[in-house]
Design a protein around this motif. Sequence first.
Motif, PDB file in Angstrom:
ATOM      1  N   SER A 309      67.278  43.619 108.862  1.00 42.64           N
ATOM      2  CA  SER A 309      68.322  44.058 107.911  1.00 42.64           C
ATOM      3  C   SER A 309      67.652  43.482 106.406  1.00 42.64           C
ATOM      4  CB  SER A 309      69.079  43.838 107.934  1.00 42.64           C
ATOM      5  OG  SER A 309      69.191  42.284 107.739  1.00 42.64           O
ATOM      6  N   THR A 313      67.338  46.475 103.091  1.00 40.06           N
ATOM      7  CA  THR A 313      67.394  46.057 101.367  1.00 40.06           C
ATOM      8  C   THR A 313      67.188  45.810 100.987  1.00 40.06           C
ATOM      9  OG1 THR A 313      68.311  43.605 103.022  1.00 40.06           O
ATOM     10  CG2 THR A 313      69.996  45.836 103.109  1.00 40.06           C
ATOM     11  N   LEU A 316      67.088  47.578  97.247  1.00 43.52           N
ATOM     12  CA  LEU A 316      68.314  46.936  96.644  1.00 43.52           C
ATOM     13  C   LEU A 316      67.971  45.625  95.968  1.00 43.52           C
ATOM     14  CD1 LEU A 316      71.314  46.347  99.704  1.00 43.52           C
ATOM     15  CD2 LEU A 316      70.654  48.521  98.088  1.00 43.52           C
ATOM     16  N   SER A 324      73.441  40.897 100.153  1.00 46.80           N
ATOM     17  CA  SER A 324      72.663  41.384 101.642  1.00 46.80           C
ATOM     18  C   SER A 324      71.012  39.847 102.098  1.00 46.80           C
ATOM     19  CB  SER A 324      71.953  42.328 101.416  1.00 46.80           C
ATOM     20  OG  SER A 324      70.914  43.008 100.496  1.00 46.80           O
TER      21      SER A 324
END
Length: 428
Positions: A309, A313, A316, A324
């Motif tokens: 993850s 991410t 972002l 996150s």
Amino acid sequence: MTARSALRRYMLVSFLTWLPVGLMGATLVLLMTSRGLSLAEVGLAVTVYSIVTATLELPTGGLADVLGRRVVLAVSAAFTVAALALLAVSTTFWMFLVSGVLKGVARALSSGPATSWYVDTLHGIEGREADLKPGLARGGAMESVALCVGVLAGGGLPLLVPAQVIFPLAAPPLVGAVAAAVLLVVVVFAMPEPAHDRRSLASVLREVPATVGSGVRLAAGVPVLRRLMAAAAASGVILCSIELLTPGRLAELAGTAERGSLAYAVVAALGFAGSAAGSALAPRAARLAGSSARGAIAGTVLAALSVGSLAATAGLSGPAGLVSAGLAYVTLFVGLSVAGLLCLEMTHNAVSAAERTTVTSTGSLSLQAGGVAANLTLGSLAGQSGAAVAWAGAALVALASALLFVRMPAPPTGSSRSPARQARAHSG
């Protein structure tokens, strides 16, 4: 001594062992650079610490198996006091280098003896069939709590100390030295150990290589231990990917290095809290999964998904990126702690008291070897292709390591064959 009393003492020693590490961790780099060290010199000082720790892991583990757990822990605490006191007053590169050497010696000495003391004590009270998971889980949780409390206190302490009294960034290592002194007192007076035969120093030193060799042969010769050592190396890769790449990612998201440093301190504290939660949840995870090996699979897969993850991410920005990254960091440490605690239990169940600390030190060395391999590969990979690609590679390593726990071999059992004999049998 009762099992409850042994657990309380183990938890206290676990907390005090890691509190100084947390206290000095938040400001260590800032202290060095404020005293005139370049980033290259800071990196060299940290590398020397890692080399000393890795070099001494097995000899000090063997020393604990020969001399006893309490003596080695007490010496470790004394080295920590000296290292952090020197760190607080260091003004040159060479002083910081010596402090790093002393910290490395202390870290190597502290790797394994406290856990081995608790396992041996519990076995003496309840027998070899005693359930190790609850006690080991609480000890692991206390380590994480100490790191969480330490990094928050160490990060805030310089703001509270008057500059006229002491250099603010020197306050955290000084407080860490005091905590290590308290650990020394606790170890000496609150960790009773069965008496050992009186031997000369020369005879003790002659036994250490033999003990180390026996432990290494055991780790290499018993199938369950071989897999656990490989899993430790994979954990080293995962941890290195986080420690190496997360600070820069958070600084990028926060906008400045100073804000990124604060963000990292907060995220690291949350990660240590997640580690404590993972240690506490490990026994339940094993129970729900049906075995410690299956619980370790669940923890490892969770860690792999968390690193994945981070990779997913990486594009972002702003608050969404910070949130996150923080959530992934915390979840990662929950998974790693579940798997790590259950691996520790499986390791202790596979060895006898004679090789216990040496084998756990071998596991620690495997973890560091994984970290060194990651340092040599992930840093350059991130520089060439970006952090997302490096994190994706670490996630694949983590996911592959979960396969090590599938059809996990049973630990050596049976009164007629000791673990050492089992190792020789498996090695042919």
